[in-house]
Design a protein around this motif. Structure first.
Motif, PDB file in Angstrom:
ATOM      1  N   UNK A 109       1.336  -0.672  -0.272  1.00 34.64           N
ATOM      2  CA  UNK A 109      -0.046   0.072   0.042  1.00 34.64           C
ATOM      3  C   UNK A 109       1.352   1.549   0.134  1.00 34.64           C
ATOM      4  N   UNK A 110       0.681   2.345   0.034  1.00 34.25           N
ATOM      5  CA  UNK A 110       1.121   3.035  -0.339  1.00 34.25           C
ATOM      6  C   UNK A 110       0.963   3.897   0.881  1.00 34.25           C
ATOM      7  N   UNK A 111       2.256   4.737   1.332  1.00 39.55           N
ATOM      8  CA  UNK A 111       2.487   5.382   2.321  1.00 39.55           C
ATOM      9  C   UNK A 111       3.435   6.668   2.080  1.00 39.55           C
ATOM     10  N   UNK A 116      10.142  13.266  13.128  1.00 37.74           N
ATOM     11  CA  UNK A 116      10.493  14.977  13.782  1.00 37.74           C
ATOM     12  C   UNK A 116      11.603  15.225  13.858  1.00 37.74           C
ATOM     13  N   UNK A 117      12.287  13.152  14.984  1.00 33.94           N
ATOM     14  CA  UNK A 117      13.457  14.089  15.422  1.00 33.94           C
ATOM     15  C   UNK A 117      14.654  13.917  14.934  1.00 33.94           C
ATOM     16  N   UNK A 118      14.531  13.208  14.119  1.00 33.30           N
ATOM     17  CA  UNK A 118      15.425  13.647  12.508  1.00 33.30           C
ATOM     18  C   UNK A 118      15.515  13.877  11.349  1.00 33.30           C
ATOM     19  N   UNK A 119      14.695  14.590  11.135  1.00 29.20           N
ATOM     20  CA  UNK A 119      13.821  15.884  10.324  1.00 29.20           C
ATOM     21  C   UNK A 119      13.431  14.630   8.683  1.00 29.20           C
ATOM     22  N   UNK A 120      13.464  13.842   9.496  1.00 26.75           N
ATOM     23  CA  UNK A 120      13.069  12.696   7.752  1.00 26.75           C
ATOM     24  C   UNK A 120      11.571  12.539   7.061  1.00 26.75           C
ATOM     25  N   UNK A 121      11.523  12.875   5.764  1.00 24.24           N
ATOM     26  CA  UNK A 121      10.014  12.395   5.295  1.00 24.24           C
ATOM     27  C   UNK A 121       9.835  11.863   4.099  1.00 24.24           C
ATOM     28  N   UNK A 122       9.645  10.513   4.363  1.00 25.98           N
ATOM     29  CA  UNK A 122       9.894  10.224   2.640  1.00 25.98           C
ATOM     30  C   UNK A 122       8.088   9.725   2.142  1.00 25.98           C
ATOM     31  N   UNK A 123       7.680   8.737   1.145  1.00 26.99           N
ATOM     32  CA  UNK A 123       7.235   7.999   0.230  1.00 26.99           C
ATOM     33  C   UNK A 123       7.888   6.560   0.986  1.00 26.99           C
ATOM     34  N   UNK A 124       6.943   5.835   0.383  1.00 23.44           N
ATOM     35  CA  UNK A 124       7.023   4.665  -0.315  1.00 23.44           C
ATOM     36  C   UNK A 124       5.816   3.286  -0.387  1.00 23.44           C
TER      37      UNK A 124
END
Length: 218
Positions: A109-111, A116-124
């Motif tokens: 499924x898309x997600x 917040x702590x590492x300031x990472x954001x990604x789609x997978x």
């Protein structure tokens, strides 16, 4: 609790590798449940189960909650349609399946995840999904730590063509590799009852669909 029109998934308790059958409740009273002839989930052929056959049944009732109960075939009849009669154990004997007991489904499924702590954001996409958590494919260059907390948006495609967007907090439980790919196992936390019902419905629908195609093993 159980009503006419509810769909049951039946399995013979005496067959370790038994088939799963789908049927619908067409009539019931305090002691009996009348169903149409069950269909094999893989072959789609109807099955006239023998009298005294002991079964386990799964059904979704009460706002998408999954219940399991034990029953047995009491007999058969030909009324408007051919039917089987099952023992009705009553509400007290129906066990609600908790979300962490529910089956983990292999599904993509898309997600979208943020930390917040590492300031990472990604789609997978997911590798699998359950009411307790899921495994997420990590894109190249993404480094996560175990016990790191985050929040994700998970898109559940339902059987009726609709989509449910769930915003769920989670904690990273494990990082692991398979076939040169890196995955993170995340555990959901503080899931609202409304979201939990949609997850249960999604997993139930996928389980049913996979059994129909012969893709889900016991």
């Amino acid at each position: 609790m159980l009503k006419i029109g509810h769909v049951l998934l039946l399995e013979d308790v005496n067959q370790k590798e038994g088939d799963t059958y789908k049927c619908k409740v067409v009539d019931l009273d305090a002691d009996t449940i009348w169903i149409d002839l069950p269909k094999n989930m893989i072959t789609e052929r109807t099955k006239l189960l023998k009298t005294s056959t002991k079964l386990t049944a799964q059904v979704i009732i009460e706002e998408n909650n999954l219940y399991l109960f034990h029953t047995e075939v009491l007999g058969k009849a030909n009324k408007e349609i051919p039917m089987l009669c099952l023992h009705n154990p009553g509400k007290e004997e129906m066990k609600k399946i908790q979300r962490r007991q529910f089956v983990r489904i292999e599904t993509a499924i898309d997600l979208s995840l943020s930390f917040p702590q590492s300031q990472l954001r990604f789609a997978s996409i997911s590798k699998n999904f359950s009411a307790g958590g899921c495994a997420v494919l990590l894109p190249d260059g993404i480094l996560l730590k175990e016990k790191e907390v985050g929040e994700g948006i998970f898109v559940l495609p339902m059987q009726d063509g609709s989509f449910h967007y769930l915003q769920l907090p989670f904690v990273v439980k494990r990082i692991w590799k398979k076939d040169n790919l890196t995955f993170a196992s995340v555990q959901f936390s503080d899931v609202e009852e409304y979201d939990e019902r949609h997850i249960t419905r999604f997993c139930f629908e996928r389980q049913l669909a996979y059994k129909k195609k012969g893709l889900l093993k016991k």
